[in-house]
Design a protein around this motif. Structure first.
Motif, PDB file in Angstrom:
ATOM      1  N   ALA A 183       1.462   3.304  -4.766  1.00  0.00           N
ATOM      2  CA  ALA A 183       0.853   2.970  -3.479  1.00  0.00           C
ATOM      3  C   ALA A 183      -0.156   4.027  -3.051  1.00  0.00           C
ATOM      4  CB  ALA A 183       1.931   2.816  -2.409  1.00  0.00           C
ATOM      5  N   ALA A 236       0.280  -5.272  -7.569  1.00  0.00           N
ATOM      6  CA  ALA A 236      -0.623  -6.383  -7.245  1.00  0.00           C
ATOM      7  C   ALA A 236      -1.883  -5.880  -6.548  1.00  0.00           C
ATOM      8  CB  ALA A 236       0.102  -7.406  -6.372  1.00  0.00           C
ATOM      9  N   ASP A 237      -1.699  -4.903  -5.644  1.00  0.00           N
ATOM     10  CA  ASP A 237      -2.864  -4.337  -4.940  1.00  0.00           C
ATOM     11  C   ASP A 237      -3.783  -3.597  -5.905  1.00  0.00           C
ATOM     12  OD1 ASP A 237      -2.064  -5.336  -2.514  1.00  0.00           O
ATOM     13  OD2 ASP A 237      -1.073  -3.499  -1.858  1.00  0.00           O
ATOM     14  N   GLU A 295       7.567  -0.841  -7.388  1.00  0.00           N
ATOM     15  CA  GLU A 295       6.472  -0.998  -6.429  1.00  0.00           C
ATOM     16  C   GLU A 295       5.650  -2.252  -6.761  1.00  0.00           C
ATOM     17  OE1 GLU A 295       4.413   2.695  -4.914  1.00  0.00           O
ATOM     18  OE2 GLU A 295       5.116   3.436  -6.852  1.00  0.00           O
ATOM     19  N   PRO A 296       6.266  -3.429  -6.704  1.00  0.00           N
ATOM     20  CA  PRO A 296       5.539  -4.646  -7.105  1.00  0.00           C
ATOM     21  C   PRO A 296       4.303  -4.929  -6.251  1.00  0.00           C
ATOM     22  CG  PRO A 296       7.609  -5.186  -5.990  1.00  0.00           C
ATOM     23  CD  PRO A 296       7.644  -3.717  -6.256  1.00  0.00           C
ATOM     24  N   GLU A 297       4.380  -4.647  -4.947  1.00  0.00           N
ATOM     25  CA  GLU A 297       3.218  -4.908  -4.091  1.00  0.00           C
ATOM     26  C   GLU A 297       2.066  -3.980  -4.453  1.00  0.00           C
ATOM     27  OE1 GLU A 297       4.195  -4.784   0.018  1.00  0.00           O
ATOM     28  OE2 GLU A 297       5.660  -6.413  -0.093  1.00  0.00           O
ATOM     29  N   ALA A 298       2.387  -2.716  -4.766  1.00  0.00           N
ATOM     30  CA  ALA A 298       1.337  -1.762  -5.142  1.00  0.00           C
ATOM     31  C   ALA A 298       0.669  -2.172  -6.453  1.00  0.00           C
ATOM     32  CB  ALA A 298       1.927  -0.357  -5.262  1.00  0.00           C
ATOM     33  N   THR A 346      -3.286   3.310  -4.851  1.00  0.00           N
ATOM     34  CA  THR A 346      -3.884   2.133  -4.231  1.00  0.00           C
ATOM     35  C   THR A 346      -4.657   2.515  -2.978  1.00  0.00           C
ATOM     36  OG1 THR A 346      -2.084   0.744  -5.053  1.00  0.00           O
ATOM     37  CG2 THR A 346      -3.377  -0.125  -3.235  1.00  0.00           C
TER      38      THR A 346
END
Length: 588
Positions: A141, A112-113, A107-110, A144
């Motif tokens: 996520a 960063a978020d 979950e790379p985007e999570a 997040t």
């Protein structure tokens, strides 16, 4: 604390004096000549630290604090090291280290978020990451999503941890030590709309002088409760903003908070009006009767200062407009949108332009304010013309025209006619455009407004260009140029020079065309009117095409395309098609 230090240094309890000053003196005597590293963690004031300083060059003291401890820097030569938030890359690395690379990679985007919602604060990152570790089957996520909710973010960082590792108590250590005036300013910053705030705006919100506001904000900066956001500007990161808002809701009445926001709205309303007067001299359409004149209104020395202020405040201006509508200042909401017209028109900031006008239109409708509705419809329609949404623009202009007629506003009525002419220019219906432009010119000659008369004459001149009546267009544009120079309307002057270039180009007077277009380009760049700059570059491309200079043609069209792309203008695609067509012809 000194009692513990002295005992640790083998001083018998019976020999430790009761008075603080005596203990401090004994401590300095005991450690003299010893090589010691003394760590004083989480100090809340210089007064707390002074008795613990050894006074011997053989000792080193490391102090951590949320306060700047300025007094120590002056009196004992302390070397201050400010620890900022983690860089984004380091914040992500810390999260990955705690939650594990396998989970983070999924979950790379999570990740960063999460780092962003933690404001890159190590403590917040630790709490969020440990929460994720404690719930290994919950997606990052999902956590997040919890942090994205302003109302519960502080709770997420405070539930299930002790008072030393929860976010709320850590912030409270700094907040509790503030003098009341600083504490009040901090609370007000929590309810201020926008991403950051200038010193004059914060002072207006607090109802104090700019000098007093600067001192209060400096105190908050020394307590590390606000960050610098440029010259005379500060910001709170999201977690501190949430904490400040919570303190405001606990401490100040709803009426007090609303009154502070209204002071801020009034300051922005009058500042936007002052900027508009400089950006479009002669427009004479600012309205500020929704709020009293601030005690210390913003003052801009010239066009450049006004434009720079608008550019810096752009995001905040949208937020303040929304806050005005939400806190019972509907008239100020539509007046703010009205006063921002010149800035939006110059920069073609379509999204914000439409957003504030839609807020203003809804507010004016709630108030049954026909004048406000007419202005908002007129402003929205102008934005739609620029975006080539012609059907919507025609509907809005006609609705605004009827409202202006109903309230007897001849300026507004004529403005809608001039704008209808502009819409038909976009549709390439030049006969219709000329008809509406002539009607508008008649009205403005009767009411005696040179600025808008020049706009209507310019539209008529453009209609003549479309009809191939280049001599008629040239005569009109020369009149408009003289008018713009008389009223110091620099943007109108730049656009008119470009249209003069088009008229000369149509007549085959290429040297005259190039001279006018180059002058228009220089002035557009000087006043940072990028859309007009793109128009000049595009038209220069046509001039070079007519004079057999293909390299210059391509160069100028590409430069225009780059600007149109930045502005989100569909004219970029039209020029791209021309460039593609030229390449095909060149290859053939």
């Amino acid at each position: 604390m000194l009692d513990g230090f002295l005992r640790a240094l083998d001083v018998p309890a019976a020999k430790i004096p009761p008075a603080l000053d005596d203990r401090a003196g004994q401590f300095r005597s005991v450690v003299a000549g010893r090589r010691l590293l003394i760590i004083l963690d989480n100090a809340n004031s210089a007064e707390q630290i002074r008795p613990l300083l050894p006074g011997s060059s053989s000792c080193m003291v490391v102090v951590t604090s949320r306060d700047s401890l300025t007094g120590l820097a002056v009196s004992v030569g302390m070397h201050r090291i400010t620890i900022d938030r983690l860089p984004a890359e380091d914040a992500v690395t810390l999260l990955r280290t705690i939650v594990g690379s396998h989970r983070a990679d999924s979950e790379p985007e999570a990740v960063a978020d999460l780092a962003r919602w933690c404001d890159r604060l190590p403590l917040a990152i630790q709490i969020a990451a440990q929460r994720a570790v404690a719930h290994p089957h919950v997606a990052l996520a999902e956590l997040t999503t919890e942090l994205a909710d302003d109302a519960q973010r502080l709770e997420v960082f405070s539930v299930g941890v002790d008072e030393y590792t929860a976010i709320r108590p850590v912030f409270s250590w700094s907040y509790r030590s503030l003098p009341e005036a600083q504490a009040r300013m901090f609370r007000l910053l929590g309810v201020a709309p926008g991403l950051d705030i200038s010193v004059p705006a914060a002072a207006a919100m607090a109802g104090v002088t700019p000098a007093a506001g600067r001192r209060l904000l400096q105190g908050l900066a020394e307590a590390h409760l606000v960050d610098s956001a440029g010259v005379d500007r500060i910001r709170l990161h999201d977690l501190l903003r949430a904490y400040a808002r919570a303190r405001a809701e606990d401490t100040d009445t709803a009426a007090d908070r609303r009154e502070a926001v209204h002071r801020l709205v009034g300051w922005y309303l009058h500042a936007a009006a002052a900027a508009d007067r400089l950006l479009h001299p002669g427009r004479q359409r600012v309205v500020v009767d929704a709020t009293p004149v601030p005690d210390r209104p913003a003052v801009f020395v010239d066009y450049d200062a006004a434009l720079e202020w608008c550019e810096i405040e752009q995001v905040n201006l949208v937020a303040v407009t929304r806050a005005a509508a939400e806190t019972g200042l509907g008239a100020a909401a539509w007046q703010l949108a009205n006063n921002l017209w010149s800035f939006f028109y110059l920069g073609k900031h379509w999204t914000d332009w439409i957003a504030v006008h839609e807020i203003g239109l809804a507010a004016a409708r709630d108030l049954h304010d026909a004048q406000g509705q007419a202005r908002m419809l007129n402003g929205l329609a102008t934005a739609y013309v620029g975006m080539r949404r012609f059907v919507e623009s025609l509907d809005h202009f006609r609705a605004a025209h009827e409202l202006f007629r109903a309230v007897g506003d001849r300026w507004g009525e004529g403005s809608c006619l001039a704008n209808l002419a502009d819409t038909y220019l976009g549709l390439q219906r030049y006969v219709d455009a000329a008809g509406y432009a002539r009607e508008a010119v008649e009205i403005f000659r009767k009411i005696g407004n040179q600025y808008i008369e020049g706009v209507a004459m310019g539209n008529l001149g453009e209609a003549y260009l479309g009809l191939g009546l280049y001599d008629d267009a040239l005569g009109l544009f020369r009149q408009v140029l003289e008018l713009c120079r008389d009223i110091h309307h620099r943007h109108g002057e730049a656009v008119t020079l470009i249209h003069l270039g088009e008229a000369h180009l149509g007549r085959g007077a290429y040297d005259n065309a190039l001279d006018c277009l180059a002058a228009g380009l220089d002035l557009a760049r000087e006043i940072r009117a990028r859309h007009s700059e793109a128009l000049a570059l595009s038209t220069l491309g046509f001039a070079y095409q007519r004079t057999g200079q293909p390299d210059a043609t391509r160069q100028h069209w590409q430069a225009a395309i780059d600007i149109y792309d930045d502005l989100g203008d569909l004219q970029a695609e039209v020029l791209r098609d021309r460039l593609r067509h030229r390449k095909i012809k060149d290859r053939a």
